[in-house]
Design a protein around this motif. Structure first.
Motif, mmCIF file in Angstrom:
data_model
loop_
_atom_site.group_PDB
_atom_site.id
_atom_site.type_symbol
_atom_site.label_atom_id
_atom_site.label_comp_id
_atom_site.label_asym_id
_atom_site.label_seq_id
_atom_site.Cartn_x
_atom_site.Cartn_y
_atom_site.Cartn_z
ATOM 1 N N ARG A 192 4.766 -6.136 -5.966
ATOM 2 C CA ARG A 192 3.810 -5.437 -6.829
ATOM 3 C C ARG A 192 2.899 -4.522 -6.015
ATOM 4 N NH1 ARG A 192 3.369 -7.874 -11.964
ATOM 5 N NH2 ARG A 192 4.655 -9.753 -12.166
ATOM 6 N N ARG A 193 2.456 -5.018 -4.867
ATOM 7 C CA ARG A 193 1.552 -4.209 -4.041
ATOM 8 C C ARG A 193 2.284 -3.001 -3.444
ATOM 9 N NH1 ARG A 193 -0.504 -4.909 1.358
ATOM 10 N NH2 ARG A 193 0.617 -6.905 1.534
ATOM 11 N N LEU A 194 3.487 -3.228 -2.953
ATOM 12 C CA LEU A 194 4.269 -2.123 -2.399
ATOM 13 C C LEU A 194 4.494 -1.035 -3.439
ATOM 14 C CD1 LEU A 194 7.131 -3.732 -0.248
ATOM 15 C CD2 LEU A 194 5.485 -2.013 0.515
ATOM 16 N N HIS A 195 4.951 -1.446 -4.620
ATOM 17 C CA HIS A 195 5.253 -0.462 -5.655
ATOM 18 C C HIS A 195 4.010 0.328 -6.060
ATOM 19 C CE1 HIS A 195 5.932 0.748 -9.947
ATOM 20 N NE2 HIS A 195 6.926 1.344 -9.336
ATOM 21 N N THR A 196 2.906 -0.375 -6.273
ATOM 22 C CA THR A 196 1.679 0.289 -6.727
ATOM 23 C C THR A 196 1.128 1.241 -5.670
ATOM 24 O OG1 THR A 196 1.108 -1.595 -8.136
ATOM 25 C CG2 THR A 196 -0.676 -0.098 -7.527
ATOM 26 N N GLU A 197 1.038 0.783 -4.431
ATOM 27 C CA GLU A 197 0.415 1.609 -3.403
ATOM 28 C C GLU A 197 1.326 2.757 -2.971
ATOM 29 O OE1 GLU A 197 -1.938 -0.006 -0.371
ATOM 30 O OE2 GLU A 197 -2.343 -1.897 -1.402
ATOM 31 N N LEU A 198 2.617 2.515 -2.859
ATOM 32 C CA LEU A 198 3.520 3.589 -2.458
ATOM 33 C C LEU A 198 3.624 4.662 -3.534
ATOM 34 C CD1 LEU A 198 6.389 1.617 -0.685
ATOM 35 C CD2 LEU A 198 4.572 2.997 0.364
ATOM 36 N N ALA A 199 3.512 4.266 -4.798
ATOM 37 C CA ALA A 199 3.533 5.254 -5.874
ATOM 38 C C ALA A 199 2.378 6.246 -5.724
ATOM 39 C CB ALA A 199 3.464 4.561 -7.233
ATOM 40 N N GLY A 200 1.273 5.794 -5.135
ATOM 41 C CA GLY A 200 0.139 6.675 -4.914
ATOM 42 C C GLY A 200 0.358 7.684 -3.804
ATOM 43 N N HIS A 201 1.407 7.484 -2.997
ATOM 44 C CA HIS A 201 1.730 8.404 -1.908
ATOM 45 C C HIS A 201 3.011 9.186 -2.189
ATOM 46 C CE1 HIS A 201 -1.414 6.688 0.602
ATOM 47 N NE2 HIS A 201 -0.968 5.490 0.287
ATOM 48 N N ALA A 202 3.464 9.157 -3.438
ATOM 49 C CA ALA A 202 4.686 9.859 -3.826
ATOM 50 C C ALA A 202 4.405 10.712 -5.063
ATOM 51 C CB ALA A 202 5.801 8.857 -4.109
ATOM 52 N N GLU A 203 5.267 11.693 -5.288
ATOM 53 C CA GLU A 203 5.103 12.545 -6.475
ATOM 54 C C GLU A 203 5.674 11.891 -7.724
ATOM 55 O OE1 GLU A 203 6.540 16.477 -5.817
ATOM 56 O OE2 GLU A 203 4.866 16.973 -4.494
ATOM 57 N N ALA A 204 6.629 10.997 -7.537
ATOM 58 C CA ALA A 204 7.220 10.269 -8.663
ATOM 59 C C ALA A 204 7.869 9.012 -8.119
ATOM 60 C CB ALA A 204 8.246 11.137 -9.395
ATOM 61 N N GLN A 205 8.136 8.055 -9.012
ATOM 62 C CA GLN A 205 8.789 6.811 -8.612
ATOM 63 C C GLN A 205 9.704 6.338 -9.727
ATOM 64 O OE1 GLN A 205 8.207 3.626 -10.123
ATOM 65 N NE2 GLN A 205 6.843 4.540 -11.652
ATOM 66 N N ARG A 206 10.720 5.604 -9.343
ATOM 67 C CA ARG A 206 11.640 4.997 -10.299
ATOM 68 C C ARG A 206 11.882 3.545 -9.896
ATOM 69 N NH1 ARG A 206 10.729 9.112 -12.429
ATOM 70 N NH2 ARG A 206 12.145 10.723 -13.241
ATOM 71 N N LEU A 207 11.833 2.664 -10.858
ATOM 72 C CA LEU A 207 12.194 1.269 -10.637
ATOM 73 C C LEU A 207 13.625 1.063 -11.118
ATOM 74 C CD1 LEU A 207 9.119 -0.922 -11.661
ATOM 75 C CD2 LEU A 207 10.243 -0.839 -9.432
ATOM 76 N N HIS A 208 14.505 0.666 -10.205
ATOM 77 C CA HIS A 208 15.885 0.369 -10.558
ATOM 78 C C HIS A 208 16.052 -1.130 -10.746
ATOM 79 C CE1 HIS A 208 16.964 4.467 -9.801
ATOM 80 N NE2 HIS A 208 16.659 4.405 -8.516
#
Length: 264
Positions: free
Chosen positions: A177-193
């Motif tokens: 949860r922490r990885l997904h939330t924080e890394l999304a803040g350093h990316a333009e978009a994210q996808r969960l597969h």
């Protein structure tokens, strides 16, 4: 009957020549097909492998899929080193150059929008694994028979094993949860597969997080640093970073219809 052409990606001309290191699926040479301001990167493939019926059978063969995916990615990576592109899904096949031009015609708007949106961007994959049961707690298959004290010791070991697994899963869930939330803040978009399992996982442990992040190419080094900073050296969990890839997870071509593909 027109021959079959495997289509790897779409770009804008001029390409300046497909890199000589790019060898297509089945070992054939790769070439561009230009049409109306767009360019498709293609290679010839055999009908006995890529007509609709044999292709359907091949898609159930994990070894064949792995070989095809490696060749597909090799071409996309080579072309992506010289130009921005929109990667197409695995086993996109058209009937001859007329089918490729039809593909470019039908998808012209979406290809142009994707090329604009994805220009200068790459994809990074982040997976998190929790140790599987046999990795966290190797235990005998049955309790020893020496006596009551041995039986109690066995039950204590089983209890500690279960508690260890629960703690490992709790840590893995919190870190995911922490990885997904924080890394999304350093990316333009994210996808969960969907987490991978069985032979598709190809790694030790249970896949808890399977995410993709769209990052500007020039920000890639910083993004890798964020992943390393957010990954604690905890027992029982492991983070796997892959990339940079062409932005497969972020190419939105869902509105294409009757577009010249075999079986379309």
């Amino acid at each position: 009957m027109s021959g079959l052409l495997y289509v790897y990606a779409v770009a804008r001309p001029p390409l300046g020549g497909v890199p000589g290191s790019a060898t297509g699926v089945g070992g054939g040479p790769v070439r561009p097909v230009e049409h109306d301001g767009l360019l498709a990167v293609v290679s010839d493939v055999r009908a006995e492998d890529f007509e609709e019926a044999p292709l359907r059978d091949h898609l159930e063969d994990l070894d064949w899929l792995a070989d095809t995916a490696r060749a597909h990615e090799s071409v996309v990576r080579a072309v992506g080193e010289v130009t921005d592109l929109v990667p197409l899904r695995l086993a996109t096949v058209c009937r001859g150059e007329s089918g490729v031009r039809r593909l470019l015609d039908q998808g012209a708007r979406l290809f142009a929008e994707n090329l604009d949106r994805l220009a200068g961007r790459v994809e990074w994959g982040v997976k998190l694994y929790a140790a599987a049961e046999q990795e966290t707690a190797p235990e005998p298959r049955c309790a020893p028979a020496e006596g009551p004290s041995s039986g109690r010791d066995y039950l204590r070991r089983r209890l500690r094993s279960r508690q260890s697994r629960e703690q490992s899963w709790t840590r893995a869930d919190a870190l995911a949860r922490r990885l997904h939330t924080e890394l999304a803040g350093h990316a333009e978009a994210q996808r969960l597969h969907r987490p991978q399992s069985g032979q598709l996982a190809r790694s030790h442990g249970v896949n808890v997080l399977n995410a993709a992040f769209l990052v500007r190419r020039e920000d890639s080094e910083a993004f890798v640093g964020h992943v390393e900073r957010l990954t604690p050296p905890e027992p029982g969990v492991r983070v796997e970073l892959t990339g940079p890839w062409a932005p497969y997870s972020f190419a939105d071509l869902s509105d294409t219809r009757d577009d010249g593909r075999v079986g379309a």
